[in-house]
Design a protein around this motif. Sequence first.
Motif, short mmCIF file in Angstrom:
data_model
loop_
_atom_site.label_atom_id
_atom_site.label_comp_id
_atom_site.label_asym_id
_atom_site.label_seq_id
_atom_site.Cartn_x
_atom_site.Cartn_y
_atom_site.Cartn_z
N UNK A 1 0.88 -0.90 0.25
CA UNK A 1 0.21 -0.05 -0.27
C UNK A 1 1.15 1.16 0.42
N UNK A 2 0.61 2.43 -0.70
CA UNK A 2 1.04 3.37 -0.88
C UNK A 2 0.48 4.60 0.23
N UNK A 3 -0.81 4.10 0.07
CA UNK A 3 -1.43 5.29 0.87
C UNK A 3 -0.61 5.86 2.91
N UNK A 4 -1.03 6.88 3.13
CA UNK A 4 -0.35 6.35 4.19
C UNK A 4 1.00 6.72 5.03
N UNK A 5 2.14 6.21 3.48
CA UNK A 5 3.19 6.37 3.69
C UNK A 5 3.78 7.51 3.27
N UNK A 6 5.66 7.72 4.04
CA UNK A 6 5.95 8.78 3.85
C UNK A 6 6.40 8.13 2.91
N UNK A 7 6.41 9.40 1.45
CA UNK A 7 7.24 8.55 0.17
C UNK A 7 7.68 10.03 -0.27
N UNK A 8 9.35 9.78 -0.26
CA UNK A 8 10.30 10.17 -0.68
C UNK A 8 10.77 10.60 -2.23
N UNK A 9 10.96 11.45 -2.94
CA UNK A 9 11.33 11.72 -4.14
C UNK A 9 12.24 12.58 -4.27
N UNK A 10 12.85 12.25 -4.89
CA UNK A 10 14.70 13.05 -4.88
C UNK A 10 14.49 13.57 -6.17
N UNK A 11 14.30 14.98 -6.13
CA UNK A 11 14.98 15.43 -7.50
C UNK A 11 13.04 16.10 -7.81
N UNK A 12 12.84 17.55 -8.38
CA UNK A 12 11.57 18.03 -9.00
C UNK A 12 11.94 18.57 -10.37
N UNK A 13 12.23 17.62 -11.10
CA UNK A 13 11.99 17.66 -12.48
C UNK A 13 10.64 17.57 -13.01
N UNK A 14 11.19 17.48 -14.22
CA UNK A 14 9.73 16.77 -14.92
C UNK A 14 9.13 15.48 -14.42
N UNK A 15 9.89 14.63 -13.94
CA UNK A 15 9.49 13.51 -14.22
C UNK A 15 9.05 13.11 -12.25
N UNK A 16 9.96 14.23 -11.19
CA UNK A 16 10.04 14.38 -9.96
C UNK A 16 8.85 15.04 -9.91
N UNK A 17 8.02 15.64 -10.61
CA UNK A 17 6.54 16.53 -10.83
C UNK A 17 6.30 15.83 -10.39
N UNK A 18 6.23 15.30 -11.86
CA UNK A 18 5.03 13.79 -11.93
C UNK A 18 4.62 11.97 -11.07
N UNK A 19 5.96 11.97 -10.38
CA UNK A 19 6.10 11.27 -9.48
C UNK A 19 5.61 11.64 -8.27
N UNK A 20 5.33 12.38 -7.96
CA UNK A 20 5.30 13.56 -6.62
C UNK A 20 3.81 13.71 -6.66
N UNK A 21 3.46 14.18 -7.93
CA UNK A 21 1.34 14.12 -7.77
C UNK A 21 0.85 13.21 -8.27
N UNK A 22 1.11 11.70 -8.60
CA UNK A 22 1.13 10.81 -8.89
C UNK A 22 0.74 10.10 -7.49
N UNK A 23 1.67 10.20 -6.42
CA UNK A 23 1.86 9.35 -4.77
C UNK A 23 1.37 10.72 -4.22
N UNK A 24 0.69 11.73 -4.49
CA UNK A 24 -0.17 12.33 -3.79
C UNK A 24 -2.20 11.31 -3.84
N UNK A 25 -2.38 11.30 -5.14
CA UNK A 25 -2.88 10.25 -5.81
C UNK A 25 -3.14 9.37 -4.82
N UNK A 26 -2.42 8.94 -5.05
CA UNK A 26 -1.82 7.37 -4.26
C UNK A 26 -3.04 7.91 -2.32
N UNK A 27 -2.95 8.94 -1.38
CA UNK A 27 -2.83 9.07 -0.94
C UNK A 27 -2.02 8.61 0.30
N UNK A 28 -0.48 9.27 -0.16
CA UNK A 28 0.94 9.29 0.37
C UNK A 28 1.25 10.64 1.06
N UNK A 29 1.51 10.48 2.15
CA UNK A 29 2.32 12.22 2.58
C UNK A 29 4.16 12.29 1.93
#
Length: 410
Positions: free
Chosen positions: A199-227
């Motif tokens: 499960x991703x929901x409720x987990x602390x997810x760390x995204x290293x790098x906020x280029x376009x790939x990082x932005x997309x990966x962070x955005x979808x992590x939010x949708x999955x319920x991550x912090x």
Amino acid sequence: MTEDMIESGNMKIEWARNHMPVLAHVREEFITGQPLAGHTVGMALHVEAKTAVLVETLAAGGAQVPICGCNPLSTQDDVAQALDTRNNIRCYAIHACSNDEYYTAIDAVLDHKPDITIDDGGDLIFKLHTQRQDMMPDILGACEETTTGVHRLKSMERDGALKIPVIAVNDALTKFLFDNRYGTGQSSWDGIIRTTNLLVAGKNVVIAGYGWCGRGTAMRAVGLGANVIVTEIDPIRALEARMDGYRVMPMIEAAAIGEIFVTTTGNVDILTREHFEVMTDGAILANAGHFNVEINLDELKAMATSTKKARNNIMEYNINGRRINVLADGRLVNLAAGDGHPAEVMDMSFANQAMCVEHIATHKLTPGVHPVPQHIDMKVAGLKLEAMGISIDKIKPHQFEYMDGWETGT
Ligand code: ADE
């Protein structure tokens, strides 16, 4: 090579082809115009179904197309075998090949004497410039697919080392805004979720790098319920991440609280000994950058008191009772543990590739890194909208005049 493998590969290719309408349009133009007749396009790309559709398109335009992989773990053997049965296509990619086999396959592609090349990461161009310089005079130009490859080529250009024209396909707006953001955003999570079944929901997810790939990966992590926590070295990107709603902190702080880590920086040593030392039991580490350099596995191996395969594509490193799980050997998780980006996204990236190959075949370019011609970028966007059944407004002549002029103010 078996009939079952070829059938399986063909099925995947057909599915992808049916979801790539822009590339289908380009293919129809290629069949009629044969712009690549007499050309050989040597490719080093992730050999999976969407790539196969690009290869078919180039062959439909009249080219001979030898292809190898651009990452030892991203090749899908069934697709590779299906491709190899096609006329005018020769596929040298094999899944889980050794480093030697990987570079031998690049040589095999170059032995076909391509006059145009396509890279994803720059390994083929690098080989050309370092070991196969004899071939350089015959190269009309090359295309590069990814941010890391373009970065590498710009460094070569800066150092006066780049001797051929290269189109930075990655830098087309219809490439990076969609492929790097929505493609990586979805496919990285697809790889992580199907590999871990956690499960991703409720987990602390760390995204290293906020280029376009990082932005997309962070955005979808939010949708999955991550912090979501973002780490950055660039102050502007860090600010942007903060104002997009994420926590931002140095990796050494994030390492102690993260439960899933995804590296998207393109740089080396993002997760190292100091971070492994403070990580919690069960931490999951995945890399979404092109090369397997972001997670320092040598340091992790040296620290581990034992290791074991915890699940397919998951290696567990035990550090005195703390288990750290690395997905897909730190290789790009969306392709080494998944099927790569969704077909609808690769449709745009690979339509850019096909049209840039045509551009190289029909224009004389000077050595150096070139942008994708704007008309190609606009054509891809227009065709994609059309395929999606979306129409948009047209600018009126007086609106154009207003935008073009400077006299009208308050
Ligand atoms: N499929 C083929 N090439 C790819 C790439 N560069 N990224 C993700 N999926 C892909």
